[in-house]
Design a protein around this motif. Structure first.
Motif, mmCIF file in Angstrom:
data_model
loop_
_atom_site.group_PDB
_atom_site.id
_atom_site.type_symbol
_atom_site.label_atom_id
_atom_site.label_comp_id
_atom_site.label_asym_id
_atom_site.label_seq_id
_atom_site.Cartn_x
_atom_site.Cartn_y
_atom_site.Cartn_z
ATOM 1 N N VAL A 33 0.843 -1.197 0.000
ATOM 2 C CA VAL A 33 0.000 0.000 0.000
ATOM 3 C C VAL A 33 0.879 1.247 0.000
ATOM 4 N N ASP A 35 -0.480 4.505 -0.584
ATOM 5 C CA ASP A 35 -1.247 5.632 -0.044
ATOM 6 C C ASP A 35 -2.719 5.240 0.097
ATOM 7 N N ILE A 36 -3.382 5.859 1.078
ATOM 8 C CA ILE A 36 -4.835 5.673 1.207
ATOM 9 C C ILE A 36 -5.478 7.020 1.425
ATOM 10 N N ARG A 37 -6.583 7.272 0.734
ATOM 11 C CA ARG A 37 -7.386 8.464 1.009
ATOM 12 C C ARG A 37 -8.818 8.017 1.262
ATOM 13 N N GLN A 38 -9.431 8.646 2.267
ATOM 14 C CA GLN A 38 -10.816 8.270 2.565
ATOM 15 C C GLN A 38 -11.791 9.323 2.046
ATOM 16 N N GLY A 39 -12.921 8.852 1.576
ATOM 17 C CA GLY A 39 -13.965 9.764 1.126
ATOM 18 C C GLY A 39 -15.324 9.272 1.571
ATOM 19 N N LYS A 40 -16.362 9.916 1.060
ATOM 20 C CA LYS A 40 -17.723 9.508 1.388
ATOM 21 C C LYS A 40 -18.403 8.960 0.148
ATOM 22 N N TYR A 41 -19.400 8.158 0.400
ATOM 23 C CA TYR A 41 -20.075 7.463 -0.689
ATOM 24 C C TYR A 41 -21.570 7.511 -0.388
ATOM 25 N N PHE A 42 -22.374 7.964 -1.336
ATOM 26 C CA PHE A 42 -23.818 8.048 -1.134
ATOM 27 C C PHE A 42 -24.530 7.202 -2.176
ATOM 28 N N GLU A 43 -25.481 6.410 -1.722
ATOM 29 C CA GLU A 43 -26.292 5.637 -2.653
ATOM 30 C C GLU A 43 -27.679 6.260 -2.650
ATOM 31 N N TYR B 6 -15.544 0.329 -1.456
ATOM 32 C CA TYR B 6 -16.786 0.955 -1.010
ATOM 33 C C TYR B 6 -17.349 0.155 0.147
ATOM 34 N N ARG B 37 -28.613 6.389 1.275
ATOM 35 C CA ARG B 37 -27.800 5.705 2.287
ATOM 36 C C ARG B 37 -26.359 6.177 2.149
ATOM 37 N N GLN B 38 -25.715 6.420 3.295
ATOM 38 C CA GLN B 38 -24.338 6.890 3.235
ATOM 39 C C GLN B 38 -23.366 5.778 3.568
ATOM 40 N N GLY B 39 -22.249 5.765 2.883
ATOM 41 C CA GLY B 39 -21.204 4.798 3.173
ATOM 42 C C GLY B 39 -19.841 5.461 3.139
ATOM 43 N N LYS B 40 -18.800 4.645 3.177
ATOM 44 C CA LYS B 40 -17.440 5.154 3.130
ATOM 45 C C LYS B 40 -16.784 4.699 1.837
ATOM 46 N N TYR B 41 -15.778 5.436 1.467
ATOM 47 C CA TYR B 41 -15.117 5.194 0.195
ATOM 48 C C TYR B 41 -13.620 5.350 0.417
ATOM 49 N N PHE B 42 -12.840 4.380 0.013
ATOM 50 C CA PHE B 42 -11.390 4.447 0.207
ATOM 51 C C PHE B 42 -10.695 4.326 -1.137
ATOM 52 N N GLU B 43 -9.740 5.219 -1.376
ATOM 53 C CA GLU B 43 -8.942 5.127 -2.592
ATOM 54 C C GLU B 43 -7.551 4.668 -2.185
ATOM 55 N N ILE B 44 -7.207 3.449 -2.549
ATOM 56 C CA ILE B 44 -5.916 2.884 -2.162
ATOM 57 C C ILE B 44 -4.970 2.912 -3.348
ATOM 58 N N LEU B 67 -11.096 -2.477 6.986
ATOM 59 C CA LEU B 67 -11.965 -1.343 6.649
ATOM 60 C C LEU B 67 -13.441 -1.595 6.931
#
Lengths: 81, 81
Positions: A33, A35-43, B6, B37-44, B67
């Motif tokens: 790994v 790098d990791i960046r976290q974000g938000k995700y909406f459905e 995700y 619905r909200q979730g989390k999102y990771f970019e690795i 995660l």
């Protein structure tokens, strides 16, 4: 119809949460790994019968005006049938 | 190589954050939204030179073991070149 909206911090903004996860992964022995960046995700589930073009513009408006802080975040979205 | 992970709450788990966003959108006059619905999102970002199959299993392991909280959450992931 469903829409997936992804909100992430701009490249130039420091992401301390991502950095913390990254160093935790290193300590736990996970390899590969960089790098990791976290974000938000909406459905978003959209009303049945909404036209694709209308759905597209509504989701884009919601993502831009409500779900994203334009100072530090950027978004992308995708519609799924 | 990059991986997108995700993480979202299981269907059967109540999502108060999503409900709050949904009712806020309604009050603000946005139309056509049936549910959010909200979730989390990771970019690795993975190390260069990692093979695709190794990357795949490592990302799956990180997503499952670190995660995601398996009691209330589920995950999906995708590798991008």
């Amino acid at each position: 119809m469903k829409a997936h909206v992804y909100v992430s911090l701009k490249r130039t903004v420091l992401d301390p949460q991502g950095k913390t996860i990254h160093s935790a992964l290193k300590k736990m022995g996970y390899k590969g790994v960089a790098d990791i960046r976290q974000g938000k995700y909406f459905e978003i589930t959209l009303d049945e019968g909404l036209e694709k073009s209308a759905a597209n513009s509504e989701v884009e408006r919601i993502a831009r005006e409500v779900l994203t802080n334009p100072v530090i975040e950027e978004f992308s979205y995708a519609l799924k049938d």
